[in-house]
Design a protein around this motif. Structure first.
Motif, PDB file in Angstrom:
ATOM      1  N   CYS A   1       0.853  -1.285  -0.053  1.00  0.00           N
ATOM      2  CA  CYS A   1       0.040  -0.130  -0.005  1.00  0.00           C
ATOM      3  C   CYS A   1       0.928   1.391   0.134  1.00  0.00           C
ATOM      4  CB  CYS A   1      -0.609   0.004   1.264  1.00  0.00           C
ATOM      5  SG  CYS A   1      -1.753   1.765   1.492  1.00  0.00           S
TER       6      CYS A   1
ATOM      7  N   CYS B   1      -5.865   0.288   5.585  1.00  0.00           N
ATOM      8  CA  CYS B   1      -6.467   1.700   5.719  1.00  0.00           C
ATOM      9  C   CYS B   1      -7.360   2.123   4.726  1.00  0.00           C
ATOM     10  CB  CYS B   1      -5.307   2.666   5.417  1.00  0.00           C
ATOM     11  SG  CYS B   1      -4.538   2.687   3.888  1.00  0.00           S
TER      12      CYS B   1
ATOM     13  N   CYS C   1      -6.537  -1.396  -0.138  1.00  0.00           N
ATOM     14  CA  CYS C   1      -5.755  -1.763   1.132  1.00  0.00           C
ATOM     15  C   CYS C   1      -6.664  -2.248   2.290  1.00  0.00           C
ATOM     16  CB  CYS C   1      -4.652  -0.561   1.628  1.00  0.00           C
ATOM     17  SG  CYS C   1      -4.096  -0.928   3.183  1.00  0.00           S
TER      18      CYS C   1
ATOM     19  N   CYS D   1      -0.027   3.317   3.510  1.00  0.00           N
ATOM     20  CA  CYS D   1       0.363   2.818   4.918  1.00  0.00           C
ATOM     21  C   CYS D   1       1.584   1.890   4.952  1.00  0.00           C
ATOM     22  CB  CYS D   1      -0.625   2.191   5.807  1.00  0.00           C
ATOM     23  SG  CYS D   1      -1.331   0.766   5.099  1.00  0.00           S
TER      24      CYS D   1
END
Ligand code: ZN
Length: 244
Positions: free
Chosen positions: A69, A183, A180, A72
């Motif tokens: 991702c 997040c 993701c 994050c």
């Protein structure tokens, strides 16, 4: 694919050869007579398609890959279906008229898809993307027919030409639309068919040697005979030779 093709990839990757060169050699070996010349003439999308089909023949329909991702850094385990990645790719590198919009104006570009030969020629170019555009775009004109010099492209025009290039050969860069799980960030990531196949083959280097050893010991065939077997046949013999 035979063991010889697998070995070719393992050796070329270990020697640090550029991916485009390894792709040409592998496709060339699998296409038969005049294979490398034919592989170089193929559009990038056709080369990617063939790599995916070779991979499917060797490892099956499902592809396990990882992405991370961009927000994050979470690692995503992907389970992809080859059929969902395959799309139409241009069979020929013939020039076509493409319409595009840039600088608030409509344009017509005469262009052709990038081939393996173009990618090879771009190796070492200071700006490979600009090099490929110069090579594949023949003419650019405003929609009223007034030609525009290709040496004078604004950033917006380069972006519009890049976009037209992607529409011309969507398989040249396979993109995955991902979310993701940590997040919920939605992002798009490229899928590298060559990198995936080469990594999977490289991971099997020891296993290939063990298979050749086991078949050689059981059947007394020469190494080149065993490596020349189609992969499924070799694996079936190896499984029998290794069975207790
Ligand atoms: Zn995330």
């Amino acid at each position: 694919m035979t063991g010889l093709d697998e070995l070719l990839v393992q050796d070329a990757v270990a020697a640090g050869q550029p991916r485009v060169v390894v792709t040409t050699r592998l496709l060339g070996a699998c296409l038969g007579e005049g294979g490398e010349v034919r592989a170089l003439a193929l559009t990038v999308g056709r080369r990617e398609t063939l790599l995916l089909e070779l991979r499917r023949g060797a490892f099956g329909e499902r592809i396990e890959a990882v992405a991370s991702c961009p927000r994050c850094d979470e690692a995503l385990d992907l389970d992809l279906a080859t059929a969902e990645l395959l799309a139409a790719a241009p069979d020929s590198s013939a020039r076509v008229e493409m319409a595009l919009e840039a600088e608030g104006t409509l344009w017509q570009a005469l262009m052709r898809p990038v081939t393996g030969a173009d990618q090879t020629a771009a190796l070492g170019a200071p700006d490979p993307a600009a090099f490929l555009l110069r090579r594949c775009v023949s003419t650019l004109a405003r929609s009223d027919g007034v030609p525009w010099p290709l040496e004078e492209l604004s950033t917006g025009m380069v972006a519009a030409l890049d976009d037209a290039m992607r529409r011309l050969d969507p398989m040249a860069e396979i993109r995955l639309e991902l979310v993701c799980p940590a997040c919920r960030h939605e992002f798009s990531a490229p899928f590298d068919a060559a990198g995936q196949l080469f990594a999977e083959l490289a991971a099997e280097a020891d296993q290939l040697l063990r298979e050749v050893m086991a078949i050689g010991r059981a059947c007394h065939w020469r190494e080149d005979e065993i490596l020349g077997l189609p992969r499924p046949r070799r694996r079936a013999y190896a499984a029998l030779a290794m069975a207790p």
